[in-house]
Each structure stands twice: as structure tokens, then as C-alpha cells.
Design an enzyme around this catalytic site. Structure first.
Site, short mmCIF file in Angstrom:
data_model
loop_
_atom_site.label_atom_id
_atom_site.label_comp_id
_atom_site.label_asym_id
_atom_site.label_seq_id
_atom_site.Cartn_x
_atom_site.Cartn_y
_atom_site.Cartn_z
N ASP A 22 0.84 -1.20 0.00
CA ASP A 22 0.00 0.00 0.00
C ASP A 22 0.87 1.25 0.00
O ASP A 22 2.03 1.22 0.42
CB ASP A 22 -0.89 -0.02 1.25
CG ASP A 22 -2.08 0.93 1.11
OD1 ASP A 22 -2.32 1.45 0.00
OD2 ASP A 22 -2.75 1.18 2.13
N ASN A 70 -10.53 -2.61 -6.44
CA ASN A 70 -9.70 -1.63 -7.15
C ASN A 70 -10.28 -1.18 -8.50
O ASN A 70 -9.84 -0.19 -9.07
CB ASN A 70 -8.27 -2.17 -7.37
CG ASN A 70 -7.42 -2.16 -6.11
OD1 ASN A 70 -6.49 -2.95 -5.97
ND2 ASN A 70 -7.72 -1.26 -5.16
C1 FPP Z 1 -1.79 0.25 -3.35
O1 FPP Z 1 -1.33 1.55 -3.40
C2 FPP Z 1 -1.29 -0.54 -4.46
C3 FPP Z 1 -2.05 -1.08 -5.44
C4 FPP Z 1 -3.51 -0.97 -5.48
C5 FPP Z 1 -1.49 -1.84 -6.53
C6 FPP Z 1 -0.21 -2.56 -6.31
C7 FPP Z 1 0.53 -2.53 -7.56
C8 FPP Z 1 1.85 -2.46 -7.72
C9 FPP Z 1 2.80 -2.54 -6.60
C10 FPP Z 1 2.44 -2.23 -9.05
C11 FPP Z 1 2.56 -3.24 -10.05
C12 FPP Z 1 2.01 -4.58 -9.85
C13 FPP Z 1 2.48 -5.67 -10.50
C14 FPP Z 1 1.92 -7.00 -10.22
C15 FPP Z 1 3.57 -5.57 -11.44
P1 FPP Z 1 -2.40 2.72 -3.50
O2 FPP Z 1 -2.46 3.15 -4.93
O3 FPP Z 1 -3.70 2.29 -2.92
O4 FPP Z 1 -1.73 3.82 -2.62
P2 FPP Z 1 -2.47 4.95 -1.78
O5 FPP Z 1 -3.23 4.26 -0.68
O6 FPP Z 1 -1.34 5.77 -1.27
O7 FPP Z 1 -3.37 5.69 -2.73
#
Ligand code: FPP
Length: 257
Positions: A22, A70
């Protein structure tokens, strides 16, 4: 807990590490970058952590890459994440295969764009017989849908006479989940400081040790992983019972709490 010779020198190495990655968006916003740049940096963190887990010889690493919730994000962000997944598999698949890593994808990945489904199936197929580490990507995954899917699958077996209702217990039901051939996670890491499970492996984390850090996923390094493992190794896992020293010489029945 088991003992194992390993690169960390810790006696109690987690067999299965699960991670809620996250904070990509917040990492980017703080730097006045688009959120997508946070995901791109997050992909680099995945590479670091996978390499460390291979070296340490954990049995399974499970990453929460895209939840069933998501889809609520802007279309452009969802589409960027899908492209990143393809990029990641294109770049890393061969090396993962050479390292004897088995890739599993948990979740309804058939609902992803066809180009993602194709890459995912190529990765699963190529690495099907690998044995060094299970690398599980939870994509379009939610724990409640996983449990419902498991119930349906068990119900089908019941209706078609392959199982008996009285044989259903926790062990048997576990066979109907994505984790059927793996131990439950010993350690669940969550980055970026939130204290929630976000519909991730709810059945499987009943006795998992939680490790939550304020560090955002793009900043997460091998050192953070080693710190989490080191802290885990010091935890006293009682699974509802008492620790060994308190049990010595006594016939103590464990309480299920
Ligand atoms: C949460 O951060 C992360 C995600 C929803 C996606 C995870 C994806 C990756 C690490 C990138 C690539 C994945 C692969 C499999 C290559 P957020 O966007 O919810 O962060 P925030 O809470 O700060 O908005």
C-alpha cells in the site's frame, strides 16, 4: 515453528510471507508525481522483495496486486496497472523461471483484459513444475469471493457425490481455497500504515503474525523485509495455547483464542 538453515541466520523463518503493498499513490502525490508513477516504483519494490525471498528461501510469497475493489479507481489508473502487470511479467518471467519459481495467480483473472490473461497464462504454464518458491499474485482478488468460490466448489463435489457432508472440516475446506497446497501465511506485512486486512486472505490469516510499517510500498527495501522477518522470529506464536516454558511439566489444554 520450524527451524531452517537460511541466508538470514534467523531460526524461525516464515514459510509463507504475504504482503499488502500500500501507499503507491501517496508516495507519488508527496513528490508531485502522478499516482501511476507510484505504481511504477512499486513494481521495482516487487523485484527487490522477490529477489530477497528467493535468496532467503521462503517457501511462498504472496502479493496483493489488485483487489476486486480496485476497479472503482479511474479507468486510466486501472489500465496503467494492467499494463504494468504485463510489463512485469514480460521483463521478469524468464529470470523467475530460471530461479525455479512457480507463479500462481489468485483471483478472477479471466475478467482482466485479454492481453493480461494471455501473459498470466503463459507465466503459469511456463513455471507450472517449478519448486523453489511459490510466487503468488493476487489479482482481481477478494477473500470473500475466494471463500464463496470454495463453498460453490465444495457444494458441486457434494452434489456429485465426491464428498460427504460430515467429512467437512477446516482442513478439507482449506483444500478449496487458492492456498490449498501451501501453509497459511506466517507473516503478513502491510505498508503505508493502515491497520486493516482489506479483504485479503481472511480465512488464511487466522493465526498469522502482522507487521505494519509506515514505509510506503515504493520505499520498501530488502532491509525492511529483513526487519520484518527478524521481528517475526522473536514473536511468541502460541496459536491459542501457552508458550512452551509455561506448558512444561503441565498437561495444559489450549484455549482457542
Ligand atoms: C496500493 O497503493 C497498491 C495497489 C492498489 C497496486 C499494487 C501494484 C503495484 C505494486 C504495481 C505493479 C504490480 C504488478 C503485479 C507488477 P495505493 O495506490 O492504494 O496507494 P495509496 O493508498 O497511497 O493511494
Amino acid at each position: 515453528m520450524h527451524k531452517k538453515e537460511n541466508a538470514t541466520g534467523f531460526e524461525n523463518l516464515p514459510r509463507h510471507i504475504a504482503i499488502i503493498m500500500d501507499g503507491n499513490g501517496r508516495w507519488a502525490s508527496k513528490r508531485l508525481l502522478p499516482r501511476t508513477m507510484g505504481h511504477r516504483e512499486g513494481m521495482k519494490a516487487i523485484k527487490r522483495v522477490v529477489e530477497a525471498c528467493i535468496e532467503i528461501k521462503v517457501q511462498a510469497l504472496t502479493l496483493y496486486a489488485f483487489s476486486t475493489e480496485n476497479w472503482r479507481r479511474p479507468k486510466s489508473e486501472v489500465s496503467y496497472l494492467m499494463d504494468l502487470l504485463i510489463e512485469f511479467l514480460n521483463r521478469e518471467l524468464q529470470e523467475l523461471h530460471e530461479n525455479n519459481i512457480k507463479i500462481n495467480v489468485w483471483g478472477d483473472y479471466y475478467s482482466l483484459p485479454p492481453k493480461c490473461v494471455k501473459e498470466i497464462e503463459r507465466a503459469i504454464e511456463l513455471t507450472r513444475n517449478n519448486q523453489a518458491m511459490a510466487f503468488n499474485l493476487a489479482i482481481n482478488y477478494g477473500s470473500r469471493p475466494e471463500i464463496v468460490r470454495g463453498v460453490k466448489s465444495w457444494g458441486r463435489d457434494l452434489l456429485e457425490g465426491r464428498v460427504n457432508i460430515d467429512d467437512l472440516d477446516e482442513d478439507l475446506f482449506s483444500k478449496y481455497l487458492y492456498t490449498h497446497d501451501l501453509p497459511d501465511p506466517d507473516l503478513l506485512i502491510r505498508t503505508a500504515g493502515e491497520f486493516r486486512l482489506s479483504n485479503f486472505l481472511l480465512w488464511q490469516v487466522a493465526y498469522t503474525e502482522l507487521w505494519i510499517t509506515d514505509v510506503s510500498w515504493p520505499e520498501f527495501t530488502r532491509e525492511h523485509l529483513l526487519q520484518a522477518i527478524s521481528d517475526y522470529a522473536k514473536r511468541d506464536r502460541r496459536f491459542g495455547g501457552l508458550n512452551n516454558s509455561k506448558q512444561e511439566g503441565k498437561n495444559v489444554k489450549s484455549k482457542n483464542i
